[in-house]
Design an enzyme around this catalytic site. Structure first.
Site, PDB file in Angstrom:
ATOM      1  N   THR A   1       6.017   4.136   4.918  1.00 29.18           N
ATOM      2  CA  THR A   1       6.423   3.043   4.026  1.00 29.18           C
ATOM      3  C   THR A   1       7.215   3.510   2.811  1.00 29.18           C
ATOM      4  O   THR A   1       7.045   4.642   2.337  1.00 29.18           O
ATOM      5  CB  THR A   1       5.158   2.310   3.510  1.00 29.18           C
ATOM      6  OG1 THR A   1       5.489   1.541   2.349  1.00 29.18           O
ATOM      7  CG2 THR A   1       4.058   3.272   3.104  1.00 29.18           C
TER       8      THR A   1
ATOM      9  N   TYR B   1      -2.976   2.833  -1.747  1.00 28.76           N
ATOM     10  CA  TYR B   1      -2.317   2.580  -0.457  1.00 28.76           C
ATOM     11  C   TYR B   1      -1.213   3.601  -0.221  1.00 28.76           C
ATOM     12  O   TYR B   1      -1.119   4.218   0.855  1.00 28.76           O
ATOM     13  CB  TYR B   1      -1.742   1.155  -0.438  1.00 28.76           C
ATOM     14  CG  TYR B   1      -0.782   0.881   0.705  1.00 28.76           C
ATOM     15  CD1 TYR B   1      -1.257   0.591   1.980  1.00 28.76           C
ATOM     16  CD2 TYR B   1       0.603   0.910   0.505  1.00 28.76           C
ATOM     17  CE1 TYR B   1      -0.370   0.342   3.029  1.00 28.76           C
ATOM     18  CE2 TYR B   1       1.480   0.658   1.545  1.00 28.76           C
ATOM     19  CZ  TYR B   1       0.993   0.379   2.802  1.00 28.76           C
ATOM     20  OH  TYR B   1       1.869   0.140   3.842  1.00 28.76           O
TER      21      TYR B   1
ATOM     22  N   GLU C   1       6.534   2.661   0.010  1.00 29.83           N
ATOM     23  CA  GLU C   1       5.551   2.892  -1.057  1.00 29.83           C
ATOM     24  C   GLU C   1       5.250   4.381  -1.234  1.00 29.83           C
ATOM     25  O   GLU C   1       4.524   4.758  -2.141  1.00 29.83           O
ATOM     26  CB  GLU C   1       4.264   2.122  -0.768  1.00 29.83           C
ATOM     27  CG  GLU C   1       4.306   0.658  -1.164  1.00 29.83           C
ATOM     28  CD  GLU C   1       4.268   0.415  -2.668  1.00 29.83           C
ATOM     29  OE1 GLU C   1       3.465   1.041  -3.358  1.00 29.83           O
ATOM     30  OE2 GLU C   1       5.077  -0.400  -3.153  1.00 29.83           O
TER      31      GLU C   1
ATOM     32  N   LYS D   1      -1.040   6.417   2.715  1.00 30.30           N
ATOM     33  CA  LYS D   1       0.102   6.450   3.643  1.00 30.30           C
ATOM     34  C   LYS D   1       0.840   7.785   3.567  1.00 30.30           C
ATOM     35  O   LYS D   1       1.428   8.228   4.549  1.00 30.30           O
ATOM     36  CB  LYS D   1       1.049   5.284   3.334  1.00 30.30           C
ATOM     37  CG  LYS D   1       0.562   3.942   3.874  1.00 30.30           C
ATOM     38  CD  LYS D   1       0.779   3.864   5.383  1.00 30.30           C
ATOM     39  CE  LYS D   1       0.416   2.510   5.946  1.00 30.30           C
ATOM     40  NZ  LYS D   1       0.672   2.387   7.365  1.00 30.30           N
TER      41      LYS D   1
HETATM   42  P1  NAP Z   1      -0.280  -6.552   8.474  1.00 28.29           P
HETATM   43  O1  NAP Z   1       0.338  -7.853   8.856  1.00 28.29           O
HETATM   44  O2  NAP Z   1      -1.144  -6.485   7.263  1.00 28.29           O
HETATM   45  O3  NAP Z   1      -1.110  -6.028   9.736  1.00 28.29           O
HETATM   46  C1  NAP Z   1      -2.036  -4.981   9.624  1.00 28.29           C
HETATM   47  C2  NAP Z   1      -2.765  -4.850  10.943  1.00 28.29           C
HETATM   48  O4  NAP Z   1      -3.733  -3.796  10.820  1.00 28.29           O
HETATM   49  C3  NAP Z   1      -3.557  -6.107  11.359  1.00 28.29           C
HETATM   50  O5  NAP Z   1      -3.485  -6.254  12.745  1.00 28.29           O
HETATM   51  C4  NAP Z   1      -4.975  -5.748  10.942  1.00 28.29           C
HETATM   52  O6  NAP Z   1      -5.981  -6.435  11.670  1.00 28.29           O
HETATM   53  C5  NAP Z   1      -4.983  -4.267  11.298  1.00 28.29           C
HETATM   54  N1  NAP Z   1      -6.082  -3.563  10.649  1.00 28.29           N
HETATM   55  C6  NAP Z   1      -6.515  -3.646   9.373  1.00 28.29           C
HETATM   56  N2  NAP Z   1      -7.585  -2.864   9.178  1.00 28.29           N
HETATM   57  C7  NAP Z   1      -7.842  -2.268  10.363  1.00 28.29           C
HETATM   58  C8  NAP Z   1      -8.832  -1.362  10.801  1.00 28.29           C
HETATM   59  N3  NAP Z   1      -9.790  -0.931   9.990  1.00 28.29           N
HETATM   60  N4  NAP Z   1      -8.804  -0.951  12.104  1.00 28.29           N
HETATM   61  C9  NAP Z   1      -7.841  -1.404  12.948  1.00 28.29           C
HETATM   62  N5  NAP Z   1      -6.882  -2.271  12.582  1.00 28.29           N
HETATM   63  C10 NAP Z   1      -6.880  -2.700  11.302  1.00 28.29           C
HETATM   64  O7  NAP Z   1       0.834  -5.429   8.280  1.00 28.29           O
HETATM   65  P2  NAP Z   1       2.361  -5.426   8.783  1.00 28.29           P
HETATM   66  O8  NAP Z   1       3.200  -6.030   7.722  1.00 28.29           O
HETATM   67  O9  NAP Z   1       2.428  -5.915  10.165  1.00 28.29           O
HETATM   68  O10 NAP Z   1       2.665  -3.861   8.733  1.00 28.29           O
HETATM   69  C11 NAP Z   1       2.424  -3.034   9.854  1.00 28.29           C
HETATM   70  C12 NAP Z   1       2.281  -1.595   9.407  1.00 28.29           C
HETATM   71  O11 NAP Z   1       3.461  -1.175   8.743  1.00 28.29           O
HETATM   72  C13 NAP Z   1       1.155  -1.333   8.415  1.00 28.29           C
HETATM   73  O12 NAP Z   1       0.630  -0.068   8.677  1.00 28.29           O
HETATM   74  C14 NAP Z   1       1.840  -1.341   7.074  1.00 28.29           C
HETATM   75  O13 NAP Z   1       1.113  -0.572   6.134  1.00 28.29           O
HETATM   76  C15 NAP Z   1       3.171  -0.724   7.429  1.00 28.29           C
HETATM   77  N6  NAP Z   1       4.324  -1.129   6.625  1.00 28.29           N
HETATM   78  C16 NAP Z   1       4.590  -2.444   6.430  1.00 28.29           C
HETATM   79  C17 NAP Z   1       5.722  -2.817   5.717  1.00 28.29           C
HETATM   80  C18 NAP Z   1       6.069  -4.273   5.482  1.00 28.29           C
HETATM   81  O14 NAP Z   1       6.875  -4.535   4.595  1.00 28.29           O
HETATM   82  N7  NAP Z   1       5.558  -5.194   6.273  1.00 28.29           N
HETATM   83  C19 NAP Z   1       6.581  -1.820   5.207  1.00 28.29           C
HETATM   84  C20 NAP Z   1       6.276  -0.493   5.457  1.00 28.29           C
HETATM   85  C21 NAP Z   1       5.156  -0.147   6.171  1.00 28.29           C
HETATM   86  P3  NAP Z   1      -6.490  -7.909  11.215  1.00 28.29           P
HETATM   87  O15 NAP Z   1      -5.455  -8.866  11.723  1.00 28.29           O
HETATM   88  O16 NAP Z   1      -7.797  -8.025  11.878  1.00 28.29           O
HETATM   89  O17 NAP Z   1      -6.572  -7.888   9.716  1.00 28.29           O
HETATM   90  N1  GDD Z   2       1.418  -9.798  -3.361  1.00 28.94           N
HETATM   91  C1  GDD Z   2       1.912 -10.248  -4.528  1.00 28.94           C
HETATM   92  N2  GDD Z   2       1.419 -11.403  -5.055  1.00 28.94           N
HETATM   93  N3  GDD Z   2       2.901  -9.557  -5.133  1.00 28.94           N
HETATM   94  C2  GDD Z   2       3.412 -10.056  -6.291  1.00 28.94           C
HETATM   95  C3  GDD Z   2       2.942 -11.236  -6.864  1.00 28.94           C
HETATM   96  C4  GDD Z   2       1.885 -11.944  -6.216  1.00 28.94           C
HETATM   97  O1  GDD Z   2       1.424 -12.977  -6.673  1.00 28.94           O
HETATM   98  N4  GDD Z   2       3.670 -11.472  -7.974  1.00 28.94           N
HETATM   99  C5  GDD Z   2       4.548 -10.479  -8.101  1.00 28.94           C
HETATM  100  N5  GDD Z   2       4.386  -9.605  -7.088  1.00 28.94           N
HETATM  101  C6  GDD Z   2       5.153  -8.357  -6.901  1.00 28.94           C
HETATM  102  C7  GDD Z   2       4.298  -7.119  -6.647  1.00 28.94           C
HETATM  103  O2  GDD Z   2       3.766  -6.616  -7.881  1.00 28.94           O
HETATM  104  C8  GDD Z   2       5.327  -6.204  -5.999  1.00 28.94           C
HETATM  105  O3  GDD Z   2       6.079  -5.556  -6.980  1.00 28.94           O
HETATM  106  C9  GDD Z   2       6.249  -7.164  -5.247  1.00 28.94           C
HETATM  107  O4  GDD Z   2       5.951  -8.475  -5.743  1.00 28.94           O
HETATM  108  C10 GDD Z   2       6.032  -7.150  -3.733  1.00 28.94           C
HETATM  109  O5  GDD Z   2       4.650  -7.300  -3.485  1.00 28.94           O
HETATM  110  P1  GDD Z   2       4.083  -7.475  -1.998  1.00 28.94           P
HETATM  111  O6  GDD Z   2       4.748  -8.593  -1.331  1.00 28.94           O
HETATM  112  O7  GDD Z   2       2.599  -7.485  -2.094  1.00 28.94           O
HETATM  113  O8  GDD Z   2       4.597  -6.155  -1.251  1.00 28.94           O
HETATM  114  P2  GDD Z   2       4.559  -4.621  -1.690  1.00 28.94           P
HETATM  115  O9  GDD Z   2       5.960  -4.209  -1.973  1.00 28.94           O
HETATM  116  O10 GDD Z   2       3.549  -4.365  -2.724  1.00 28.94           O
HETATM  117  O11 GDD Z   2       4.035  -3.944  -0.350  1.00 28.94           O
HETATM  118  C11 GDD Z   2       4.589  -4.322   0.914  1.00 28.94           C
HETATM  119  O12 GDD Z   2       5.689  -3.498   1.204  1.00 28.94           O
HETATM  120  C12 GDD Z   2       5.381  -2.104   1.390  1.00 28.94           C
HETATM  121  C13 GDD Z   2       6.703  -1.393   1.659  1.00 28.94           C
HETATM  122  O13 GDD Z   2       7.356  -1.132   0.455  1.00 28.94           O
HETATM  123  C14 GDD Z   2       3.462  -4.189   1.955  1.00 28.94           C
HETATM  124  O14 GDD Z   2       3.900  -4.761   3.168  1.00 28.94           O
HETATM  125  C15 GDD Z   2       3.105  -2.732   2.205  1.00 28.94           C
HETATM  126  O15 GDD Z   2       2.205  -2.660   3.321  1.00 28.94           O
HETATM  127  C16 GDD Z   2       4.392  -1.967   2.545  1.00 28.94           C
HETATM  128  O16 GDD Z   2       4.102  -0.631   2.785  1.00 28.94           O
END
Ligand code: NAP
Ligand code: GDD
Length: 357
Positions: free
Chosen positions: A132, A157, A134, A161
């Site tokens: 990620t 987190y 992050e 990661k």
């Molecule tokens: P998500 O919607 O939060 O999905 C996370 C998945 O992990 C869900 O299926 C969840 O199951 C499962 N999980 C949580 N705790 C677990 C555990 N203890 N054992 C097994 N499975 C577990 O995340 P996503 O947005 O699809 O992201 C997929 C991956 O990419 C994650 O690893 C995330 O950190 C990474 N990532 C995401 C982003 C982004 O912007 N979306 C960016 C960079 C990296 P439940 O449905 O039961 O909760």
């Molecule tokens: N969630 C959330 N809720 N974020 C908020 C809010 C709120 O009410 N208000 C402002 N934010 C700001 C957060 O502080 C952050 O700077 C930004 O919005 C994005 O927040 P999120 O959508 O929670 O995503 P993230 O960037 O912290 O993390 C996501 O992206 C990562 C990749 O850069 C997640 O999907 C991570 O799993 C992933 O790794």
């Protein structure tokens, strides 16, 4: 030809569901790990499970990344050609509240899979780690991150990661495992979890449109993110495992927008006139609708994190060159896709509520 077998952790999540769709389309046999939960948690993949075409191609297993025996036994039984480790406690804000659990799942969970591959001597199994943006988090002059940028995580987190990212590299270099990481910047979609900021915004605006909600409370709206579409990004996860050699890749759009810019664009698309007033915790968003002014967005301290990554923008040159990365969605069309879906959901709820009366 023998069908490839994939194992996906996190299959019930945003990415897991899109990836499962993609792999089934590519004629894989897909196995997914789901967690036991007190209510249904398979909403994003139910359509795949009930599709008769997938009857012999799609299997779900109970499991958890915190349970070494369970992970080992599943991998021993399935012997996958490809493992996609998407499972994680993926909420940055929540990781400050549950740091130990986050480390167990999003950090050590990865080691459990790699150890299983090593113990079982699965020479042909390829491993994908969901890394990620992050991992970065430096606020400095170098504002565009690439594969060579320093890792300076700012949250439990991010630290978990980083452990996963590094242990993946170590297992690749030490044991010759085909283990690759995609360092993905934020990616969103109509299937994004409702507590992530983009979905929180589009869901709120759609519900506001149908009179189901009054106000939206947010944290730091000046944070900037490089937002792409999950559909574009899961294709890259697959492509990363189709390379000749294991490697790490940044997946990003190369454009960065603030949360406030996201709100402004979403309001424009839905037809809301918004005006901002005030500063800091006193900043408010005012909606001007039918000649009536109403405060509909407020800033709340509890949504700020103890530490914040203020700016993220990625350089995707390597992915463009080697993976032929060509995202189909722009910032605007991503927001459009999310709004259309949330408007549909809100409309159904509005009709249900009317019928209940
Ligand atoms: P998500 O919607 O939060 O999905 C996370 C998945 O992990 C869900 O299926 C969840 O199951 C499962 N999980 C949580 N705790 C677990 C555990 N203890 N054992 C097994 N499975 C577990 O995340 P996503 O947005 O699809 O992201 C997929 C991956 O990419 C994650 O690893 C995330 O950190 C990474 N990532 C995401 C982003 C982004 O912007 N979306 C960016 C960079 C990296 P439940 O449905 O039961 O909760
Ligand atoms: N969630 C959330 N809720 N974020 C908020 C809010 C709120 O009410 N208000 C402002 N934010 C700001 C957060 O502080 C952050 O700077 C930004 O919005 C994005 O927040 P999120 O959508 O929670 O995503 P993230 O960037 O912290 O993390 C996501 O992206 C990562 C990749 O850069 C997640 O999907 C991570 O799993 C992933 O790794």
């Amino acid at each position: 030809m023998k069908k490839k077998i994939a194992l996906v952790t996190g299959i019930t999540g945003q990415d897991g569901s899109y990836l499962a769709e993609l792999l089934l389309k590519k004629k894989y046999i897909v196995h997914g790990i789901i967690r036991k939960s007190s209510s249904f948690n398979t909403g994003r993949i139910d359509h795949l499970y009930i599709d008769p075409h997938n009857k012999t191609n799609f299997y779900l297993h109970y499991g958890d990344l915190t349970d070494s025996n369970n992970i080992y036994n599943l991998i021993a039984k399935i012997k996958p050609d490809e493992i996609y480790n998407l499972g994680a406690q993926s909420h940055v804000g929540v990781s400050f509240v549950n740091p130990e659990y986050t480390s167990e799942v999003s950090g050590i969970g990865t080691l459990r899979i790699l150890e299983a591959i090593r113990f079982l001597n699965l020479k042909k199994t390829k491993f994908y780690q969901a890394s990620t943006s992050e991992l970065f988090g430096e606020v400095g002059s170098k504002k565009i991150f690439d594969e060579k940028s320093n890792f300076v995580p700012k949250s439990p987190y991010g630290a978990a990661k980083l452990y996963s990212h590094w242990i993946t590299k170590i297992y690749r270099e030490s044991y010759g495992i085909f283990a690759s990481s995609g360092i993905l910047f934020n990616h969103e979609s109509p299937r994004r979890g409702e507590t992530f900021v983009t979905r929180k915004i589009t869901r709120f605006l759609a519900r506001k449109y149908y009179g189901l909600e009054k106000k939206l409370y947010l944290g730091n709206i000046y944070a900037k993110r490089d937002w792409g579409h999950a559909k574009d990004y899961v294709e890259m996860q697959w492509k990363i495992l189709q390379q000749k050699k294991p490697d790490d890749f940044i997946i990003a759009t190369g454009k960065s927008y603030s949360v406030k810019e996201f709100i402004n664009e979403a309001c424009k698309q839905i037809g809301f006139k918004i005006k901002w007033q005030g500063k800091g915790l006193k900043e408010i968003g005012i909606l001007n609708r039918n000649n009536k002014k109403e405060v509909f967005i407020r800033i709340e301290k509890r949504y700020f994190r103890p530490n914040e990554v203020h700016f993220l923008k990625g350089k995707n040159f390597k992915a463009v060159r080697k993976l032929k990365f060509k995202p189909k969605y722009s910032f605007k069309s991503l927001i459009k896709d999310m709004l259309i879906s949330d408007l549909k959901i809100a409309r159904s709820e509005m009709i249900l509520r009317k019928n209940d009366k």
